[in-house]
Design a protein around this motif. Structure first.
Motif, mmCIF file in Angstrom:
data_model
loop_
_atom_site.group_PDB
_atom_site.id
_atom_site.type_symbol
_atom_site.label_atom_id
_atom_site.label_comp_id
_atom_site.label_asym_id
_atom_site.label_seq_id
_atom_site.Cartn_x
_atom_site.Cartn_y
_atom_site.Cartn_z
ATOM 1 N N ASP A 12 0.834 -1.200 0.000
ATOM 2 C CA ASP A 12 0.000 0.000 0.000
ATOM 3 C C ASP A 12 0.869 1.251 0.000
ATOM 4 O O ASP A 12 0.579 2.236 -0.696
ATOM 5 N N LEU A 13 1.929 1.231 0.786
ATOM 6 C CA LEU A 13 2.838 2.373 0.856
ATOM 7 C C LEU A 13 3.438 2.678 -0.510
ATOM 8 O O LEU A 13 3.537 3.841 -0.916
ATOM 9 N N LYS A 14 3.827 1.647 -1.234
ATOM 10 C CA LYS A 14 4.429 1.840 -2.558
ATOM 11 C C LYS A 14 3.438 2.500 -3.503
ATOM 12 O O LYS A 14 3.797 3.390 -4.298
ATOM 13 N N ARG A 15 2.184 2.094 -3.429
ATOM 14 C CA ARG A 15 1.142 2.688 -4.268
ATOM 15 C C ARG A 15 0.943 4.165 -3.907
ATOM 16 O O ARG A 15 0.824 5.029 -4.795
ATOM 17 N N ALA A 16 0.919 4.471 -2.599
ATOM 18 C CA ALA A 16 0.761 5.856 -2.157
ATOM 19 C C ALA A 16 1.953 6.708 -2.567
ATOM 20 O O ALA A 16 1.797 7.846 -3.039
ATOM 21 N N TYR A 17 3.138 6.161 -2.390
ATOM 22 C CA TYR A 17 4.376 6.855 -2.767
ATOM 23 C C TYR A 17 4.378 7.191 -4.259
ATOM 24 O O TYR A 17 4.731 8.310 -4.664
ATOM 25 N N TYR A 40 4.706 24.322 3.808
ATOM 26 C CA TYR A 40 3.383 23.701 3.817
ATOM 27 C C TYR A 40 3.521 22.198 4.053
ATOM 28 O O TYR A 40 4.464 21.570 3.576
ATOM 29 N N ILE A 41 2.538 21.653 4.773
ATOM 30 C CA ILE A 41 2.505 20.229 5.097
ATOM 31 C C ILE A 41 1.277 19.599 4.468
ATOM 32 O O ILE A 41 0.163 20.137 4.550
ATOM 33 N N ALA A 42 1.471 18.443 3.812
ATOM 34 C CA ALA A 42 0.354 17.639 3.314
ATOM 35 C C ALA A 42 0.514 16.225 3.869
ATOM 36 O O ALA A 42 1.638 15.730 4.010
ATOM 37 N N PHE A 43 -0.594 15.588 4.181
ATOM 38 C CA PHE A 43 -0.566 14.259 4.787
ATOM 39 C C PHE A 43 -1.121 13.217 3.814
ATOM 40 O O PHE A 43 -2.107 13.462 3.115
ATOM 41 N N LEU A 44 -0.487 12.062 3.786
ATOM 42 C CA LEU A 44 -0.990 10.947 2.982
ATOM 43 C C LEU A 44 -0.745 9.651 3.733
ATOM 44 O O LEU A 44 0.402 9.285 4.005
ATOM 45 N N ASP A 45 -1.823 8.957 4.088
ATOM 46 C CA ASP A 45 -1.683 7.647 4.733
ATOM 47 C C ASP A 45 -1.258 6.610 3.690
ATOM 48 O O ASP A 45 -1.527 6.749 2.496
ATOM 49 N N SER A 46 -0.639 5.564 4.163
ATOM 50 C CA SER A 46 -0.082 4.573 3.234
ATOM 51 C C SER A 46 -1.149 3.806 2.459
ATOM 52 O O SER A 46 -0.847 3.217 1.419
#
Length: 256
Positions: A16-21, A87-93
């Protein structure tokens, strides 16, 4: 070039992390840096593979390995402290972004001089979005329906408060309200992020919803104690949550 740091906490979900990355690197506007915080995962092979094969010289990649499992709030706080962008943006894995999410949101933040913004979130994949409208909701609206999902938020680092590490539910809502510190919240009326999970898990549904209910009440209490809302707002928001909770339980039972 942007001044955005993407914060990605991770625990035992390498694929999942690889897909998000990849969804970050596919952005039409690239961030200045990606910060992955591994919360003591059992298998770190995919993270190491990402680190070894990251060849985007204009996007700095930082990977932080925690020595013990400390939860997503601790991981996000550490990631924010390590960030070098404005600026900060958040993305869960287990989530991904639409390809022009950063471009749209960053431009909206700059053009409208915003400290905090969010957009809509879908449980299903979205196509690239061109026309986006900036809208406003109040804290009262969010107390009625908490629509801010973590992967939709972009916020200036210098106003961002810590996530409460003592809370397992609703700590993100508490963070957003304290950080924005304003009755008005601005959002982009488009689905620029999506995930691959249901809103509530198939197992432990009722217990999770009860924990969420208690988390919402605790967030309202802390907002009152810290003078972010007045007494009447605390009473009203809490009363609304007590009314909504049994309705959510009934709806979830009819859904499943």
């Amino acid at each position: 070039m942007s001044s955005i740091s993407v914060i990605m906490p991770h625990y035992n979900s390498g694929l999942d992390l690889k897909r998000a990355y990849k969804s970050v690197l596919n952005q039409t506007l690239l961030p200045a840096e990606i910060i992955i915080i591994d919360d003591c995962s059992l298998d770190k092979s995919i993270i190491i593979d990402i680190l070894d094969n990251h060849n985007y010289t204009i996007v700095n990649l930082k990977v932080i390995f925690l020595e013990k499992n400390s939860g997503p709030s601790f991981a996000r706080n550490l990631g924010v402290k390590s960030a070098s962008s404005a600026y900060i943006a958040f993305l869960d894995s287990d989530d991904v972004w639409v390809r022009n999410k950063l471009e749209i949101q960053y431009k909206s933040m700059l053009d409208n001089d915003l400290n905090f913004s969010f957009h809509l979130y879908s449980a299903f994949p979205s196509i690239i979005v061109k026309d986006c409208i900036l809208k406003k909701v109040t804290l009262f609206d969010l107390a009625k329906r908490q629509i801010i999902c973590t992967p939709t938020v972009m916020v200036k680092k210098n106003i961002l408060k810590d996530f409460n590490t003592d809370m397992r539910f609703c700590e993100d809502f508490l963070c957003w309200v304290m950080s924005n510190n304003n009755n008005n919240f601005y959002y982009i009326d488009s689905y620029l992020a999506n995930g691959f999970k249901k809103q509530y898990g198939e197992s432990g549904l009722s217990s999770n919803m009860r924990e969420m209910h208690l988390g919402v009440l605790k967030a309202f209490k802390l907002l009152y104690y810290e003078n972010y809302i007045n007494l009447w707002s605390f009473i009203l928001f809490s009363a609304m949550e007590h009314v909504k909770y049994p309705i959510r339980i009934l709806r979830s039972k009819s859904f499943f």
